[in-house]
Motif scaffolding. Structure first.
Motif, PDB file in Angstrom:
ATOM      1  N   ASP A 107      20.656  36.495  25.836  1.00 53.30           N
ATOM      2  CA  ASP A 107      20.499  36.284  26.627  1.00 53.30           C
ATOM      3  C   ASP A 107      21.607  37.151  27.525  1.00 53.30           C
ATOM      4  OD1 ASP A 107      22.375  34.241  26.282  1.00 53.30           O
ATOM      5  OD2 ASP A 107      20.912  32.907  27.143  1.00 53.30           O
TER       6      ASP A 107
ATOM      7  N   HIS B  46      22.753  31.449  25.831  1.00 55.19           N
ATOM      8  CA  HIS B  46      22.684  30.784  24.285  1.00 55.19           C
ATOM      9  C   HIS B  46      23.950  32.578  23.555  1.00 55.19           C
ATOM     10  CE1 HIS B  46      21.840  26.911  23.486  1.00 55.19           C
ATOM     11  NE2 HIS B  46      20.656  27.354  23.699  1.00 55.19           N
ATOM     12  N   GLY B  47      23.202  33.601  24.018  1.00 54.54           N
ATOM     13  CA  GLY B  47      24.401  34.606  23.424  1.00 54.54           C
ATOM     14  C   GLY B  47      23.419  36.170  23.716  1.00 54.54           C
TER      15      GLY B  47
ATOM     16  N   ARG C 126      18.440  39.745  12.049  1.00 55.94           N
ATOM     17  CA  ARG C 126      18.694  40.282  12.889  1.00 55.94           C
ATOM     18  C   ARG C 126      19.393  41.987  12.931  1.00 55.94           C
ATOM     19  NH1 ARG C 126      18.080  38.018  18.946  1.00 55.94           N
ATOM     20  NH2 ARG C 126      19.381  36.347  17.154  1.00 55.94           N
TER      21      ARG C 126
ATOM     22  N   SER D 287      27.493  34.247  19.822  1.00 61.64           N
ATOM     23  CA  SER D 287      28.054  33.842  20.493  1.00 61.64           C
ATOM     24  C   SER D 287      29.190  32.315  20.033  1.00 61.64           C
ATOM     25  CB  SER D 287      27.316  33.237  22.197  1.00 61.64           C
ATOM     26  OG  SER D 287      26.299  32.031  21.393  1.00 61.64           O
ATOM     27  N   PHE D 288      28.403  31.417  18.874  1.00 62.03           N
ATOM     28  CA  PHE D 288      28.703  30.294  18.751  1.00 62.03           C
ATOM     29  C   PHE D 288      28.871  30.383  16.961  1.00 62.03           C
ATOM     30  CE2 PHE D 288      28.336  26.077  17.317  1.00 62.03           C
ATOM     31  CZ  PHE D 288      29.946  25.251  17.746  1.00 62.03           C
ATOM     32  N   GLY D 289      27.911  30.838  16.566  1.00 60.78           N
ATOM     33  CA  GLY D 289      27.530  30.974  14.807  1.00 60.78           C
ATOM     34  C   GLY D 289      27.452  28.840  14.405  1.00 60.78           C
TER      35      GLY D 289
ATOM     36  N   ASN E  49      27.289  39.963  16.462  1.00 56.71           N
ATOM     37  CA  ASN E  49      27.287  39.814  17.750  1.00 56.71           C
ATOM     38  C   ASN E  49      27.049  38.144  17.734  1.00 56.71           C
ATOM     39  OD1 ASN E  49      26.229  42.400  18.840  1.00 56.71           O
ATOM     40  ND2 ASN E  49      26.806  41.845  20.523  1.00 56.71           N
TER      41      ASN E  49
ATOM     42  N   ASN F  82      18.259  34.502  10.959  1.00 57.13           N
ATOM     43  CA  ASN F  82      16.774  35.385  11.345  1.00 57.13           C
ATOM     44  C   ASN F  82      16.930  36.448  11.691  1.00 57.13           C
ATOM     45  OD1 ASN F  82      18.754  36.098  13.203  1.00 57.13           O
ATOM     46  ND2 ASN F  82      17.447  35.027  15.163  1.00 57.13           N
TER      47      ASN F  82
ATOM     48  N   VAL G 162      22.199  42.627  15.097  1.00 60.21           N
ATOM     49  CA  VAL G 162      23.437  41.595  14.861  1.00 60.21           C
ATOM     50  C   VAL G 162      23.523  40.626  13.820  1.00 60.21           C
ATOM     51  CG1 VAL G 162      23.107  41.792  17.396  1.00 60.21           C
ATOM     52  CG2 VAL G 162      22.170  39.614  16.331  1.00 60.21           C
TER      53      VAL G 162
ATOM     54  N   ASN H 248      28.213  23.681  20.817  1.00 62.26           N
ATOM     55  CA  ASN H 248      26.933  23.167  20.185  1.00 62.26           C
ATOM     56  C   ASN H 248      27.328  22.172  19.187  1.00 62.26           C
ATOM     57  OD1 ASN H 248      25.123  24.927  21.080  1.00 62.26           O
ATOM     58  ND2 ASN H 248      25.410  26.430  19.876  1.00 62.26           N
TER      59      ASN H 248
ATOM     60  N   TYR I 172      18.188  30.057  27.242  1.00 61.26           N
ATOM     61  CA  TYR I 172      17.956  31.409  27.517  1.00 61.26           C
ATOM     62  C   TYR I 172      17.860  31.901  28.179  1.00 61.26           C
ATOM     63  CZ  TYR I 172      18.163  35.477  24.527  1.00 61.26           C
ATOM     64  OH  TYR I 172      17.929  36.821  24.189  1.00 61.26           O
TER      65      TYR I 172
ATOM     66  N   SER J 212      19.312  28.595  19.164  1.00 62.00           N
ATOM     67  CA  SER J 212      19.046  28.348  20.457  1.00 62.00           C
ATOM     68  C   SER J 212      17.616  26.802  21.045  1.00 62.00           C
ATOM     69  CB  SER J 212      18.893  29.355  22.090  1.00 62.00           C
ATOM     70  OG  SER J 212      17.496  30.405  21.423  1.00 62.00           O
ATOM     71  N   GLY J 213      16.184  27.359  20.084  1.00 64.27           N
ATOM     72  CA  GLY J 213      15.643  26.579  20.268  1.00 64.27           C
ATOM     73  C   GLY J 213      16.034  24.702  18.954  1.00 64.27           C
TER      74      GLY J 213
ATOM     75  N   ILE K 254      18.933  24.222  18.577  1.00 60.10           N
ATOM     76  CA  ILE K 254      19.824  23.181  20.484  1.00 60.10           C
ATOM     77  C   ILE K 254      19.156  21.955  21.137  1.00 60.10           C
ATOM     78  CG2 ILE K 254      20.996  23.417  21.941  1.00 60.10           C
ATOM     79  CD1 ILE K 254      23.046  23.082  18.761  1.00 60.10           C
TER      80      ILE K 254
HETATM   81  O1  GMT Z   1      21.086  34.278  21.626  1.00 60.18           O
HETATM   82  C1  GMT Z   1      20.776  34.621  20.506  1.00 60.18           C
HETATM   83  O2  GMT Z   1      20.961  35.976  19.723  1.00 60.18           O
HETATM   84  C2  GMT Z   1      19.340  34.049  20.409  1.00 60.18           C
HETATM   85  C3  GMT Z   1      19.837  32.849  19.363  1.00 60.18           C
HETATM   86  C4  GMT Z   1      19.168  32.342  18.128  1.00 60.18           C
HETATM   87  O3  GMT Z   1      18.511  31.880  19.990  1.00 60.18           O
HETATM   88  O4  GMT Z   1      19.341  31.694  17.875  1.00 60.18           O
HETATM   89  O5  GMT Z   1      21.500  32.566  19.027  1.00 60.18           O
HETATM   90  C5  GMT Z   1      22.198  32.278  20.234  1.00 60.18           C
HETATM   91  O6  GMT Z   1      22.258  30.910  19.682  1.00 60.18           O
HETATM   92  C6  GMT Z   1      22.865  30.490  19.250  1.00 60.18           C
HETATM   93  C7  GMT Z   1      23.084  28.562  19.870  1.00 60.18           C
HETATM   94  O7  GMT Z   1      23.558  28.282  20.981  1.00 60.18           O
HETATM   95  C8  GMT Z   1      24.514  30.331  18.403  1.00 60.18           C
HETATM   96  O8  GMT Z   1      24.767  30.195  17.619  1.00 60.18           O
HETATM   97  C9  GMT Z   1      24.311  32.107  17.779  1.00 60.18           C
HETATM   98  O9  GMT Z   1      25.649  32.240  17.889  1.00 60.18           O
HETATM   99  C10 GMT Z   1      23.786  32.894  19.206  1.00 60.18           C
HETATM  100  N1  GMT Z   1      23.457  34.570  18.363  1.00 60.18           N
HETATM  101  C11 GMT Z   1      24.336  34.995  18.963  1.00 60.18           C
HETATM  102  O10 GMT Z   1      24.779  35.490  20.110  1.00 60.18           O
HETATM  103  C12 GMT Z   1      23.935  36.695  18.548  1.00 60.18           C
END
Ligand code: GMT
Length: 384
Positions: free
Chosen positions: A127, A124-125, A217, A292-294, A290, A215, A219, A179, A97, A19-20, A22
Motif C-alpha cells: 500500500d 502493511h507494505g 505475487r 515490509s515485514f514477512g 518487497n 500469495n 514480489v 506483527n 491497508y 494484512s488480513g 493480522i
Molecule cells: O502489502 C501487501 O503486499 C499485502 C500484505 C498482505 O495482505 O499480505 O502483505 C504485507 O503485509 C504483511 C502483514 O503486515 C507483511 O507481513 C508483508 O511483508 C507485507 N508484504 C509486502 O510488503 C510485500
C-alpha cells in the motif's frame, strides 16, 4: 490503564494475505478481552471465527449499474462504515491497508461529523511501496494517511518508506507495532507430522523439507525458490513444499517441470493448517523483492524453522542474519542455496538458529504481548 470496553470497527481485505490475517487476529484478540468488534469487509476474513462472543460481521456489498464502469467498493465501504458507526456507536475504526481503506474511513468521518469514531490506519507494505506510491494513487493515499487520527506500521522500514516515498511530513507520527504470532499454535514439534508426510509425496521421512508460503505475487520471486531448491537437491536429497496460490504459481510449476523436479516438489495450494506445514519443514525460503515485514518468516521461526531469505526491505528486522536465519541479496540464488546447505550440513548451527528463532518469537512477537500493545495504543489514541 482504563478497563473501559471499546466498540471497534475493523476493515481489511478478507483474502489470503498477511494484512488480513493480522487484522483478523487483532479483532479476535480484542473480542476475547471484552471489546465489541465489528468487521466491515467485502467478505468474511479467512481466519475469522464468526460465532464468537463480541464478534460481528457486516458485509460491504457493491452494486452494478449500467452507467458505472466499475463497482464502487470504496464508496460502498464508506457508507457501511457510516451505518455501523452510527448504530453500533463505534469508538474507533481500525483500517488495514491504506488503499482505499483509509480513504473510505476519511469519507465516513466527514459524513459523520461530530462524534465520529477515531481512525487508526495500519500500513502493511505494498500500500506504500507499490500501489500507494504510484502516481495515480499517491496524492489520495498521502492525504488519507495524514487525515487518520493515528497510523501504525509493522516495521521501521515501512515507517521510513512512508516518509520517503509518499512524502508524508516526518513530524507526522507513525507508531511501529510489529506483527505477531500465536506461539502456542506455531510451536516446534518432535519430527514431521505423519499427516504432512502423507499429504506430500515429494517429502520422505528423514529427508529435509524446504518450504515456501505466499500469495504467489511477482514480489515473492517464487521462481527463485525453485532455483534454490534445484541447487540444494543436487547435493542433498530433499523435498520442496509450496503453500498458497496466486498469479506466479503457473511460472513456478512450469519451471519445476522444465528442471525435471516434479517428483520432489509439491504444490499444496491454499491451506488453513499453516502451523502443521511449518512444523514438518526444515528450512523456510522467502526470496522476496518487497517485504515490509514477512509474517510467514516469523511463523516459521516460531516453529523453530530457520529462514533463508532476501535482505529486502523490512526482512532484516525480523530475520536476524546469522542468528535466526540467513539473508542474501535479492536474486542471489547461489548464496541462498549455499546457506541452506550450511544449515543442512551443520547440525549444531541448525539447532542454534532454530532455538534462537523460537526464543525471539516468544520474547518479542508473542500474540498476547502485542494485543496489550494495541489495546494500550487504542486507549492512548482515544485519550482514555
Ligand atoms: O502489502 C501487501 O503486499 C499485502 C500484505 C498482505 O495482505 O499480505 O502483505 C504485507 O503485509 C504483511 C502483514 O503486515 C507483511 O507481513 C508483508 O511483508 C507485507 N508484504 C509486502 O510488503 C510485500
Amino acid at each position: 490503564m482504563t478497563d473501559r470496553k471499546l466498540r471497534i470497527g475493523i476493515t481489511c481485505y478478507p483474502t489470503y494475505g498477511g494484512s488480513g490475517v493480522i487484522a483478523t487476529e487483532i479483532g479476535m484478540g480484542m473480542a476475547k478481552r471484552g471489546h465489541r468488534v465489528h468487521f466491515i469487509c467485502s467478505d468474511v476474513p479467512r481466519r475469522l471465527d464468526r460465532f464468537t462472543e463480541n464478534i460481528f460481521f457486516h458485509e460491504v456489498e457493491t452494486h452494478e449499474y449500467p452507467l458505472f464502469p466499475f463497482p464502487h467498493y470504496d464508496l460502498a465501504l464508506a457508507s457501511k462504515m457510516v451505518e455501523v458507526a452510527t448504530y453500533e456507536k463505534l469508538d474507533l475504526l481500525h483500517v488495514h491497508y491504506a488503499v482505499p481503506h483509509a480513504t473510505s474511513a476519511y469519507l465516513a468521518r466527514q459524513i459523520l461529523g461530530r462524534g465520529a469514531p477515531k481512525i487508526i490506519t495500519t500500513l502493511h507494505g505494498t500500500d506504500i511501496t507499490l500501489v500507494g506510491h504510484e502516481r495515480g494513487y499517491l496524492p489520495i493515499t498521502r492525504f488519507s494517511i495524514t487525515q487518520s487520527t493515528a497510523v501504525t506500521a509493522p516495521s521501521m522500514f515501512l515507517k521510513h518508506a512512508t516518509y520517503d516515498k509518499l512524502n508524508v511530513p516526518t513530524d507526522f507520527p507513525i507508531e511501529v507495532i510489529p506483527n505477531f504470532v500465536d506461539t502456542s499454535v506455531f510451536k516446534p514439534i518432535e519430527g514431521p507430522s505423519q499427516k504432512f508426510l502423507k499429504h506430500c509425496a515429494a517429502c520422505k521421512e528423514k529427508e529435509p523439507v524446504l518450504t515456501h508460503i505466499s500469495n504467489f505475487r511477482p514480489v515473492k520471486r517464487v521462481e527463485d525458490v525453485v532455483r534454490v531448491f534445484e541447487i540444494v537437491q543436487r547435493e542433498i536429497p530433499c523435498g520442496l513444499v509450496f503453500v498458497g496460490d496466486g498469479p506466479t504459481r503457473y511460472n513456478a510449476e512450469a519451471l519445476v517441470r522444465e528442471l525435471g523436479l516434479e517428483q520432489r516438489v509439491c504444490f499444496l495450494g491454499k491451506q488453513e493448517s499453516i502451523a502443521e506445514v511449518l512444523q514438518g519443514s526444515t528450512v523456510f525460503l522467502l526470496p522476496s523483492k518487497n517485504e515490509s515485514f514477512g509474517l510467514a518468516a516469523l511463523e516459521a521461526m516460531s516453529c523453530g524453522v530457520p529462514v533463508v531469505a532476501s535482505k529486502a526491505e523490512g526482512l532484516p528486522e525480523v530475520v536476524l542474519h546469522g542468528e535466526t536465519g540467513f539473508l542474501s541479496e535479492v536474486g542471489d540464488v547461489s548464496d541462498m542455496a549455499a546457506n541452506v546447505l550450511r544449515l543442512l550440513r551443520e547440525p549444531a548451527l541448525y539447532r542454534k538458529l532454530s532455538h534462537a528463532g523460537r526464543k525471539l518469537a516468544v520474547e518479542k512477537y508473542e500474540f498476547e504481548k502485542l494485543m496489550t500493545r494495541y489495546e494500550e495504543y487504542y486507549f492512548q489514541v482515544l485519550g482514555l
